[in-house]
Design an enzyme around this catalytic site. Structure first.
Site, PDB file in Angstrom:
ATOM      1  N   SER A 221      39.742  30.948  37.366  1.00 44.26           N
ATOM      2  CA  SER A 221      40.586  29.901  37.021  1.00 44.26           C
ATOM      3  C   SER A 221      39.971  28.900  38.097  1.00 44.26           C
ATOM      4  O   SER A 221      39.854  29.150  39.313  1.00 44.26           O
ATOM      5  CB  SER A 221      41.913  30.402  36.705  1.00 44.26           C
TER       6      SER A 221
ATOM      7  N   TYR B  23      49.466  33.486  40.384  1.00 42.55           N
ATOM      8  CA  TYR B  23      48.309  33.440  39.350  1.00 42.55           C
ATOM      9  C   TYR B  23      47.170  33.163  39.889  1.00 42.55           C
ATOM     10  O   TYR B  23      46.098  33.757  39.589  1.00 42.55           O
ATOM     11  CB  TYR B  23      48.599  32.452  38.008  1.00 42.55           C
TER      12      TYR B  23
END
Length: 350
Positions: free
Chosen positions: A141, A166
């Protein structure tokens, strides 16, 4: 090839599955179908590939009557059954798109990220190790860049300062992949996705939230008082890039220097790429494009930036372009138009 796509009922997994099926690959889709967002959208995605909701049971493969597509509902944390699936199916390639997604949700339920994104991910690496998988491709990501502010964001930059769990879990995925590439010579390629949008998109993402609110005459929340910039990337461009990566397993970098280590390659068969649009858009311009397509102006609630968010992303995709000819081509106007067309059809809005 026979390809396992985890997160196959998800947004990117849905589109990638179709892309690979269209060219003749056999696809086995895996998803736990959790309720992080509306499960009806996940079942509807599966239905377009001939998988009926009523036939889905945990740890049971259901085959499509329309495509060479097979689906299994399974938690990645279920080590025994994940490894059993690898042994039975004999995959050529694994593409891991499954993860507990969302930056903001990681502030509420951090344990979900460790179970899915770390424990479940390890089970996939072990499956690859024990079954001689030819290539392990996985979603990282843009959030791994954290506090970095030098733009564009490059895989040559260090990513040591995540601002949410995350992001930390995605950075963990990259270093875990390197360990397995080094120890067991498994080709691994990580893809740092940049704000993917398009038809069948996630309901927790900005485009879906804004479209839904505007059509329902509800206000939209605009964080950081609108001073946000994102490298919005259309899902069609994303899956074209992922397809090219799948077909080109990572190779050891013969020029890799341990005294001056390249962060995105290795002496092992390991690679990390950015995959984005390479064209950052101001949030207010993004909202204006949505308003124009809907023919309605949004009522805006201006709010401060949320914890875990970053004000700007901008992908340097030169390496992916040079290595594999990746070139994003979809304009933000066209991408928004395609999403809204899908949204209205899905919800039967005239």
């Amino acid at each position: 090839m026979k390809i396992l796509i985890t997160g196959s009922a998800g947004f990117i997994g849905y589109h990638l599955s179709l892309k690979l099926l269209e060219r003749g690959d056999t696809v086995v889709g895996l998803d736990c179908i959790n309720d992080y967002y509306d499960v009806n959208i996940k079942y509807a995605r599966l239905a377009t590939k001939g998988i009926e909701k009523d036939k889905i049971e945990y740890n049971k493969i259901v085959s499509s009557t329309e495509y060479d597509y097979h689906f299994i509902k399974l938690n990645l944390e279920d080590n025994e059954n994940v490894l059993k699936l690898f042994i039975e199916q004999k995959f050529d390639v694994v593409c891991n798109l499954a993860a507990q997604a969302g930056v903001r949700y990681s502030l509420i339920n951090p344990y979900a990220y460790i179970q899915s994104n770390i424990v479940g991910y390890l089970n996939l690496l072990e499956g690859c190790r024990e079954n001689k998988i030819k290539h392990f491709v996985y979603a990282s990501s843009s959030s791994v860049y954290g506090l970095n502010t030098k733009m564009p964001l490059s895989t040559e930059d260090r990513v040591d300062h995540p601002v949410a769990l995350y992001a930390a879990s995605k950075k963990s995925n990259e270093v875990m992949a390197h360990a397995y590439s080094h120890l067991y010579k498994i080709p691994t390629t990580g893809l740092r996705f940049f704000t993917v949008y398009g038809p069948w998109g996630r309901p927790d993402m900005a485009l879906f939230l804004f479209t839904d609110a505007i059509l329902k005459n509800k206000p939209i929340n605009v964080f950081n008082y609108g001073d946000m910039v994102r490298d919005f990337t259309y899902v069609g461009d994303i899956v074209e890039g992922v397809k090219r990566v799948i077909d080109n397993p990572a190779q050891p970098n013969p020029d890799w220097d341990s005294n001056n280590p390249d962060t995105a390659s290795s002496s092992a068969p390991y690679k990390v790429y950015n995959i984005g649009n390479n064209n950052p858009i101001k949030l207010m311009n993004f909202i204006t494009a949505i308003e124009k397509e809907l023919g309605k102006e949004a009522e805006k609630v201006m709010l401060p930036i949320q914890p875990g968010d970053v004000p700007k992303t901008y992908a340097d995709v030169n390496t992916l372009m040079n290595d594999l000819g990746y070139k994003p081509e979809t304009t933000i106007q066209h991408g928004i138009k395609e999403f809204i067309k899908w949204y209205k059809k899905y919800y039967n809005i005239q």
